[in-house]
Write a protein that holds these residues in place. Structure first.
Motif, short mmCIF file in Angstrom:
data_model
loop_
_atom_site.label_atom_id
_atom_site.label_comp_id
_atom_site.label_asym_id
_atom_site.label_seq_id
_atom_site.Cartn_x
_atom_site.Cartn_y
_atom_site.Cartn_z
N ASP A 152 -1.33 18.29 -14.75
CA ASP A 152 0.12 18.14 -14.87
C ASP A 152 0.66 16.89 -14.18
OD1 ASP A 152 -0.40 18.98 -12.30
OD2 ASP A 152 1.25 20.41 -12.19
N LYS A 153 -0.21 16.18 -13.45
CA LYS A 153 0.21 14.96 -12.77
C LYS A 153 -0.28 13.69 -13.48
CE LYS A 153 1.96 16.77 -8.88
NZ LYS A 153 3.35 16.53 -8.42
N VAL A 154 -1.18 13.85 -14.45
CA VAL A 154 -1.85 12.69 -15.04
C VAL A 154 -0.87 11.78 -15.78
CG1 VAL A 154 -3.53 11.95 -16.77
CG2 VAL A 154 -4.09 13.81 -15.20
N GLU A 155 0.00 12.36 -16.59
CA GLU A 155 0.92 11.54 -17.37
C GLU A 155 1.84 10.73 -16.46
OE1 GLU A 155 3.97 11.89 -21.18
OE2 GLU A 155 2.89 13.65 -20.46
N SER A 156 2.36 11.36 -15.42
CA SER A 156 3.23 10.64 -14.49
C SER A 156 2.46 9.58 -13.72
CB SER A 156 3.92 11.61 -13.53
OG SER A 156 2.98 12.32 -12.75
N LEU A 157 1.18 9.85 -13.44
CA LEU A 157 0.34 8.87 -12.76
C LEU A 157 0.19 7.61 -13.60
CD1 LEU A 157 -1.74 7.80 -10.71
CD2 LEU A 157 -3.47 9.18 -11.90
N PHE A 158 -0.13 7.79 -14.88
CA PHE A 158 -0.33 6.63 -15.74
C PHE A 158 0.97 5.85 -15.97
CE2 PHE A 158 -4.37 8.44 -17.91
CZ PHE A 158 -5.08 8.16 -16.75
N ASP A 165 -9.24 10.14 -9.98
CA ASP A 165 -10.29 10.58 -10.89
C ASP A 165 -9.69 11.62 -11.82
OD1 ASP A 165 -12.76 10.83 -12.07
OD2 ASP A 165 -13.53 12.26 -10.59
N VAL A 166 -9.74 11.35 -13.11
CA VAL A 166 -9.19 12.27 -14.11
C VAL A 166 -10.33 12.79 -14.98
CG1 VAL A 166 -7.63 12.51 -16.07
CG2 VAL A 166 -6.99 11.06 -14.14
N ALA A 167 -10.41 14.09 -15.13
CA ALA A 167 -11.48 14.72 -15.90
C ALA A 167 -11.47 14.25 -17.34
CB ALA A 167 -11.34 16.24 -15.85
N ASP A 168 -12.67 14.14 -17.94
CA ASP A 168 -12.80 13.64 -19.31
C ASP A 168 -12.03 14.51 -20.30
OD1 ASP A 168 -14.36 11.56 -18.47
OD2 ASP A 168 -16.26 12.54 -18.92
N ASP A 169 -12.04 15.84 -20.10
CA ASP A 169 -11.36 16.71 -21.07
C ASP A 169 -9.85 16.49 -21.03
OD1 ASP A 169 -11.26 17.83 -18.51
OD2 ASP A 169 -11.02 19.86 -19.27
N VAL A 170 -9.33 16.15 -19.85
CA VAL A 170 -7.90 15.86 -19.73
C VAL A 170 -7.58 14.55 -20.45
CG1 VAL A 170 -6.02 15.34 -18.14
CG2 VAL A 170 -7.69 17.10 -17.56
N MET A 171 -8.46 13.55 -20.31
CA MET A 171 -8.27 12.29 -21.00
C MET A 171 -8.29 12.48 -22.51
SD MET A 171 -7.64 9.89 -18.92
CE MET A 171 -7.74 8.63 -20.18
N GLU A 172 -9.16 13.36 -22.98
CA GLU A 172 -9.26 13.62 -24.42
C GLU A 172 -7.98 14.26 -24.94
OE1 GLU A 172 -12.75 15.96 -24.90
OE2 GLU A 172 -14.13 14.29 -24.44
N LYS A 173 -7.39 15.15 -24.15
CA LYS A 173 -6.13 15.77 -24.55
C LYS A 173 -5.02 14.74 -24.65
CE LYS A 173 -6.87 20.39 -22.53
NZ LYS A 173 -6.38 21.34 -21.51
N LEU A 174 -4.97 13.83 -23.68
CA LEU A 174 -3.95 12.79 -23.70
C LEU A 174 -4.14 11.86 -24.90
CD1 LEU A 174 -3.73 11.73 -19.95
CD2 LEU A 174 -2.03 13.01 -21.25
N ALA A 175 -5.38 11.53 -25.18
CA ALA A 175 -5.68 10.64 -26.30
C ALA A 175 -5.32 11.30 -27.63
CB ALA A 175 -7.14 10.24 -26.30
N GLU A 197 0.84 -1.19 0.00
CA GLU A 197 0.00 0.00 0.00
C GLU A 197 0.87 1.25 0.00
OE1 GLU A 197 -2.95 -0.14 3.14
OE2 GLU A 197 -2.81 -2.32 3.20
N GLY A 198 0.33 2.32 -0.53
CA GLY A 198 1.10 3.56 -0.53
C GLY A 198 0.39 4.66 -1.29
N TYR A 199 1.15 5.73 -1.54
CA TYR A 199 0.62 6.90 -2.24
C TYR A 199 1.43 7.15 -3.50
CZ TYR A 199 -2.07 7.87 1.96
OH TYR A 199 -2.94 7.78 3.02
N GLY A 200 0.72 7.42 -4.60
CA GLY A 200 1.36 7.68 -5.88
C GLY A 200 1.30 9.14 -6.26
N PRO A 201 1.66 9.49 -7.49
CA PRO A 201 1.60 10.87 -7.97
C PRO A 201 0.22 11.49 -7.76
CG PRO A 201 2.70 9.47 -9.57
CD PRO A 201 2.13 8.56 -8.53
N GLY A 202 0.19 12.74 -7.34
CA GLY A 202 -1.08 13.41 -7.09
C GLY A 202 -1.71 13.04 -5.77
N GLY A 203 -1.00 12.27 -4.94
CA GLY A 203 -1.52 11.91 -3.64
C GLY A 203 -2.57 10.83 -3.66
N ILE A 204 -2.66 10.06 -4.76
CA ILE A 204 -3.65 9.00 -4.82
C ILE A 204 -3.24 7.82 -3.95
CG2 ILE A 204 -4.33 9.64 -7.15
CD1 ILE A 204 -2.82 6.98 -8.02
N ALA A 205 -4.23 7.13 -3.38
CA ALA A 205 -3.97 5.92 -2.59
C ALA A 205 -3.94 4.72 -3.53
CB ALA A 205 -5.04 5.74 -1.53
N VAL A 206 -2.99 3.81 -3.30
CA VAL A 206 -2.79 2.68 -4.21
C VAL A 206 -2.66 1.39 -3.41
CG1 VAL A 206 -1.38 1.73 -6.08
CG2 VAL A 206 -1.50 4.21 -5.75
#
Length: 249
Positions: A212-218, A238-248, A88-97
């Motif tokens: 700015d944390k999404v790419e490192s998170l994935f 939780d990543v916003a749909d518009d951010v996902m669209e930009k990445l895609a 268990e731990g914390y990843g980029p953006g402070g998410i629990a994993v």
């Protein structure tokens, strides 16, 4: 893109690619071996093995591979060396994993998982440090085409499920862990092959991740998933749909 949904989670986010990877079948085979070792090779009297086989089938694992894994588990040897560990731990953006592992070398796995956390700027925690943020549930996935939302919802509740979420990606059915086999069996009888069937961790709340944390998170989640010892990765992002669209794009 929410981390709690297996359609959106790390294991299914790369579903089409993962099915082509021998590594996925190896991970499924490990679970089958351990299940057969612990409860015997007969799925009728071994609920964990029944679920492992159902999950393997939902990922198109060949029948020969499944049978071979059962024999290996029942025979001991290789299955004897495997140990289940939860990190268990914390990843980029402070998410629990939560990272579920099956390994034949505890020290190697601990070092590898810790290195992945550290490289991503995250941190490993003690056992129980983030698990309290998740609920243990049974999770069943059905393809979109099996029926409309209302049809699946009614059938799932009648089978004993507690919650149903439907989207363009498919239907996600949640039930109590002890009810998973029974609910999955009824839904399979009614709708045919399942897209997924397993015990899972479901976040109680989701943490928004800054763009700015999404790419490192994935990259972090992919690195965990690509580790041969890792069976499952669950995170409360939780990543916003518009951010996902930009990445895609």
């Amino acid at each position: 893109m929410a981390g709690h949904s297996k359609f959106k989670n790390i294991m299914h986010r790369k579903g089409a690619q993962d099915k082509k990877r021998a590594g996925l079948f190896a991970k499924l085979g490990k679970e089958i071996m351990v299940a057969a070792k612990m409860g015997g090779p007969d799925p009728d009297s071994n609920s964990r093995l029944r679920l492992a086989i159902a999950t393997a089938k939902s990922q198109s694992m060949p029948k020969d591979n499944i049978e071979r894994a059962i024999k290996k588990g029942a025979g001991g040897d290789e299955a004897d060396t495997l140990e289940e560990i939860r990190y268990e731990g914390y990843g980029p953006g402070g998410i629990a994993v939560i990272v579920d592992v099956l390994t034949d070398n505890r020290n190697r796995s601990a070092a590898d998982i810790r290195a992945i956390f550290n490289k991503a700027g995250g941190s490993m925690g003690e056992s129980g440090s983030v698990a309290f943020m998740f609920d243990r549930v049974g999770e069943i996935l059905l393809p979109t085409e099996v029926g409309d939302n209302d049809t699946v919802f009614e059938a799932a509740l009648e089978a004993g499920a507690e919650d149903v979420s439907s989207s363009e990606d498919g239907h996600e059915i949640i039930c109590q862990p002890d009810d998973l086999h029974a609910v999955a069996g009824e839904l399979e009888t009614k709708f045919g092959d399942l897209k997924g069937c397993k015990l899972a961790w479901k976040p109680q709340n989701l943490v928004p991740v800054d763009e700015d944390k999404v790419e490192s998170l994935f990259k972090f989640l992919d690195a965990l998933d690509d580790n041969d010892d890792v069976q499952n990765v669950t995170a409360n992002f939780d990543v916003a749909d518009d951010v996902m669209e930009k990445l895609a794009g």
